[in-house]
Enzyme design. Structure first.
Site, short mmCIF file in Angstrom:
data_model
loop_
_atom_site.label_atom_id
_atom_site.label_comp_id
_atom_site.label_asym_id
_atom_site.label_seq_id
_atom_site.Cartn_x
_atom_site.Cartn_y
_atom_site.Cartn_z
N GLU A 130 6.26 -3.25 0.61
CA GLU A 130 5.62 -3.64 1.87
C GLU A 130 6.54 -3.38 3.07
O GLU A 130 6.09 -2.89 4.11
CB GLU A 130 5.21 -5.12 1.83
N HIS A 133 6.47 0.20 4.06
CA HIS A 133 5.32 0.54 4.91
C HIS A 133 5.64 0.23 6.38
O HIS A 133 5.33 1.01 7.28
CB HIS A 133 4.08 -0.29 4.53
N GLU A 187 1.32 5.68 0.52
CA GLU A 187 1.56 4.82 -0.64
C GLU A 187 2.69 5.36 -1.50
O GLU A 187 3.58 4.63 -1.92
CB GLU A 187 0.28 4.70 -1.49
ZN LIG Z 1 1.07 -0.07 -0.24
#
Ligand SMILES: [Zn+2]
Length: 256
Positions: A130, A133, A187
């Site tokens: 996370e 990201h 991702e």
């Molecule tokens: Zn993700």
């Protein structure tokens, strides 16, 4: 010319006309990114999204979980090549196994995540993914793509777009919310950056593979952030195995 290059070129025309930089580089992977959204605006949108989440979801009072998330989170952000975010970590009382990190540094982990992340290292895999990201500014990148498609390409033909029109495009993008689903590329990148951050922080990166095996066993019960555009756990595990030698080398230097 690839679409990313084309977008960067078109966006640069827009950016030059309003004095912004358009193309940046993602950490760890060095991928070329189109970022049009001003960082302070992304941070404001992140804070807003967090307020909304907090108004709807109770915060967990479980001291053990709160301490663990805080401890893991601090270890990860210390080794992330982050923007100067004011990181904070919150555990939400919510049984869906979900987690997020917003632009600006608000990180949330649901209590339901602990059904899947069964060890501290597996929790580190979640939080590192996370944080990756957020540090790679994936939300801003998604919004920028939309901005470029709506406005940038038009500007390439008619160079007289004004800053006011640009603001209008931004406002439209903002209504879509800051928590857009990420792309598959993002991702994969968050997985790669995540395991490198884990290794630097002294967590065994192989725990990321274990985490995805746990998710795979859970079947349909994968959380929204881990569901929509996410590759299947099998593909993900294959890719993680490819980058594992590099991550393990870093881990061996930083093991505690
Ligand atoms: Zn993700």
């Amino acid at each position: 010319m690839t679409s990313q290059r084309y977008l960067c070129t078109a966006a640069t025309v827009l950016a030059v006309s309003i004095s912004l930089t358009a193309c940046e580089t993602a950490p760890v992977t060095g991928r070329n990114q189109l970022i049009l959204l001003p960082e302070d605006q992304a941070v404001a949108m992140g804070a807003d999204a967090f307020r909304q989440i907090r108004s709807k979801t109770p915060v967990s009072k479980d001291t053990r979980l709160n301490r663990m998330v805080e401890r893991v989170g601090r270890r990860i952000v210390k080794v992330a090549q982050g923007p100067g975010y004011n990181w904070s970590f919150t555990v939400f009382q919510d049984e869906s196994p979900n987690a997020f990190a917003l632009p600006g540094g608000k990180v949330g982990v649901n209590t339901g995540m602990f059904k899947v992340a069964k060890t501290e290292s597996q929790l580190a895999a979640v939080i590192a993914h996370e944080i990756a990201h957020a540090v790679a500014r994936h939300s801003s990148e998604r919004l920028s793509r939309q901005i470029a498609l709506q406005g940038g390409l038009a500007v390439a033909g008619a160079a007289s777009q004004t800053a006011a029109q640009y603001s209008q495009i931004l406002a439209q993008a903002a209504t879509l919310g800051v928590v857009l689903p990420f792309t598959r590329t993002q991702e994969a990148e968050a997985d790669e950056i995540g395991v490198i951050y884990m290794a630097r922080a002294g967590y065994d990166p192989r725990a990321a593979i274990k985490l995805w095996q746990n998710f795979a066993r859970q079947g349909g019960d994968r959380p929204p952030e881990f569901l929509s555009t996410h590759p299947s756990p099998d593909n993900r595990i294959k890719r993680l195995q490819q980058i594992m030698p590099k991550a393990l080398e870093i881990y061996r230097r930083n093991r505690r």
